[in-house]
Each structure stands twice: as structure tokens, then as C-alpha cells.
Design an enzyme around this catalytic site. Structure first.
Site: not given
Ligand code: TA6
Length: 289
Positions: A159, A263
Site C-alpha cells: 500500500h 498500490e
Molecule cells: O487503499 C485505499 C484505502 O483502502 C482507503 O479506503 C483508505 O481507507 C486507505 O486505504 C487507508 O486505510 P487505513 O486503514 O490505513 O487508514
């Protein structure tokens, strides 16, 4: 453990432990919690990864930025089942198996096997091998081994949070023509047109069935971040924009301007199912021009 010169371990004030790397080709930091790369600075470049100044570096809390290792589910856990957003791998302690140097590249091999959290969420028999290769390129290889007698279905994502000059002066190429799930629009499935992606509002889209390399064209900093991948069928693009950022206690109010997530993943339709004893490797390779 015999360490190449330029590799140090240190305990942080918040109670976590990290490895710092300083080689002829790059500098980097990786936390043992989550095997979480937080910094990668190739020689003669600005930092490539974004890390929030308000991120917590304390046991059990996700770090905001760098490259969180998302496993075994992406986003909220489905099916009404309990568990933290984005799974439990990123807030678990991983074991550093080895550190190897090959010319200017230093590779750290982390391993994650079931802990109490994993077992409590129904994942009693797996092994993750994560090889982080730090050099003029950042290569991340996450291999999942199904060590159970049953099929293992999971989602995963590297990510990556990328540091950019300004969100309104970047574009992303490589996802033209793909189908994506728009998480800002009730998970509607949409078709990306033949234009590069520009971001002018909250953006949270899971592009499906794509193995394409993608490029962040950063016009403010006059650089391109090229992300190639293998073993990954999904690419996620996320920027929280103004309002969502206000809800994130570990992001400064203006952080949305300075970052974009792109990601390499296997999420939603692209979840992976491994037969007993089978393995799958997701690799993402990042470089800057
Ligand atoms: O990858 C995008 C995502 O799924 C968004 O929906 C947002 O929730 C982001 O990840 C960050 O997630 P986190 O749990 O690290 O705040």
C-alpha cells in the site's frame, strides 16, 4: 546476525524497533512491526515515500505512510467477521531472517507466521516471506505460503504512499481502459477512459485485472515514479483529499496535497486462493527518473 556495513537496528521512543540502511545507492528505514518500509531515498533524489509527520510509531498502531503490508484482507473485513481494517499483518511483529548485500543493494528478508491475532481471526497455518531490496530501485516481494490442509483465500496489497510536489500537478498513466471499483461512489464499477488519471477530489479506486506498470508523472518536482509489478492483478489509487483528511488523526490537514497512494495489490475480484501447500508471490519494483 552479521550485518553489512551501513545497516543498523535501533529502538524508537514509541517502543518499536527499526532497521536503518545507508548504502552507496540509497538510504531507507524499515520497522519490524509490519516489516514496514517507511523511508526510501535513492542517491541524488528526494524521498520517494510519504510518511505523515503525525504518524504514530507505537506497537499495535498502523504507521501512516511508507509501504504498509496489507494481508489477509483489503479494507474492512467482509462477511461481518471481526478484525482490523487492512488485516493484521501490518500491526504484527515480523522476524528478520537475514540481511544480504549484493553490490549496492541490501536485501532484508522478513518472515511472518501465525501469531495469536492471526489464529484468533481464523488464519492458523500460513507463512509470509517478504524480501525488501534497497538500492537505486526499491523491490518488494511478498510471498504467501498456504501451510494448511485447506484452500487459503486472501487479499493483499503493498500500500505504497508516494511523496509528490502537489496532488493537483501529477498524473498517473498505465491504467487507461481498465475497469475499477469506485469506493467513493458506492463501489460502482466504472471504466477508466484513455486519458491519464488526474486527481481533483477524494479518489479511492481499485483497478481490476491489470498487471500494468504505472507511472506517477510529478510535474511540480519534475520527476516520474515508475512502479512495475508481477503477481498483482489490482492497482489501487487513493487520495483522501480535504474532508477525508480531516477525519484522519494521524495526517496533517494539508498532507493530502503531498501524497498519493498507488498500490500493487490482489483485492476484491482479484483475491488469491491457494491450494494446500501452494504459494503466490507479489512483487513491486519502484524507481525514479
Ligand atoms: O487503499 C485505499 C484505502 O483502502 C482507503 O479506503 C483508505 O481507507 C486507505 O486505504 C487507508 O486505510 P487505513 O486503514 O490505513 O487508514
Amino acid at each position: 546476525m552479521q550485518l553489512p556495513s551501513g545497516v543498523r537496528f535501533e529502538d524508537t521512543p514509541g517502543g518499536t524497533r527499526r532497521a536503518t540502511i545507508c548504502s552507496s545507492e540509497a538510504e531507507a528505514s524499515i520497522y519490524f512491526q509490519g516489516a514496514h518500509v517507511t523511508e526510501w531515498v535513492p542517491k541524488s533524489h528526494k524521498p520517494v515515500l510519504f510518511v505523515s509527520r503525525k504518524s504514530l510509531f507505537v506497537p499495535g498502531k498502523p504507521i501512516r505512510g511508507g509501504v504498509p503490508v496489507i494481508w489477509p484482507w483489503f479494507g474492512p473485513r467482509g462477511g461481518g467477521l471481526p478484525g482490523p481494517a487492512h488485516g493484521f499483518a501490518r500491526t504484527s511483529d515480523w522476524t528478520l531472517e537475514s540481511v544480504q548485500q549484493n553490490n549496492g543493494t541490501i536485501t532484508l528478508h522478513f518472515v511472518f507466521v501465525p501469531n495469536e491475532a492471526a489464529r484468533s481471526f481464523g488464519f492458523p497455518a500460513f507463512r509470509l516471506d517478504y524480501r525488501v531490496s534497497i538500492g537505486s530501485t526499491l523491490e518488494l516481494a511478498l510471498e504467501t505460503h498456504n501451510r494448511s490442509g485447506e484452500p487459503l483465500t486472501y487479499e493483499e496489497a503493498l500500500h505504497s504512499y508516494f511523496a509528490i510536489g502537489d496532488i493537483e500537478s501529477i498524473s498517473i498513466s498505465g491504467l487507461e481502459g481498465t475497469t475499477y471499483v469506485d469506493k467513493t461512489d458506492n463501489l460502482r464499477r466504472k471504466q477508466q477512459d484513455d486519458q491519464t488519471i488526474r486527481i481533483a477530489k477524494e479518489t479511492d479506486q481499485v483497478h481490476l485485472n491489470t498487471g500494468a506498470a504505472c507511472v506517477i508523472h510529478d510535474h511540480a518536482w519534475d520527476r516520474r515514479i515508475i512502479v512495475e509489478k508481477s503477481g498483482s492483478a489490482s492497482t489501487v489509487v487513493w487520495n483522501p483529499w480535504i474532508e477525508k483528511t480531516k477525519t484522519l488523526s494521524d495526517m496533517a490537514l494539508d498532507d493530502w496535497r503531498k501524497m498519493v497512494c498507488m498500490e500493487s495489490a490482489n483485492a476484491l475480484d482479484n483475491a488469491v486462493t491457494l491450494a494446500p501447500g501452494a504459494s503466490h508471490k507479489l512483487i513491486t519494483s519502484i524507481r525514479v527518473e
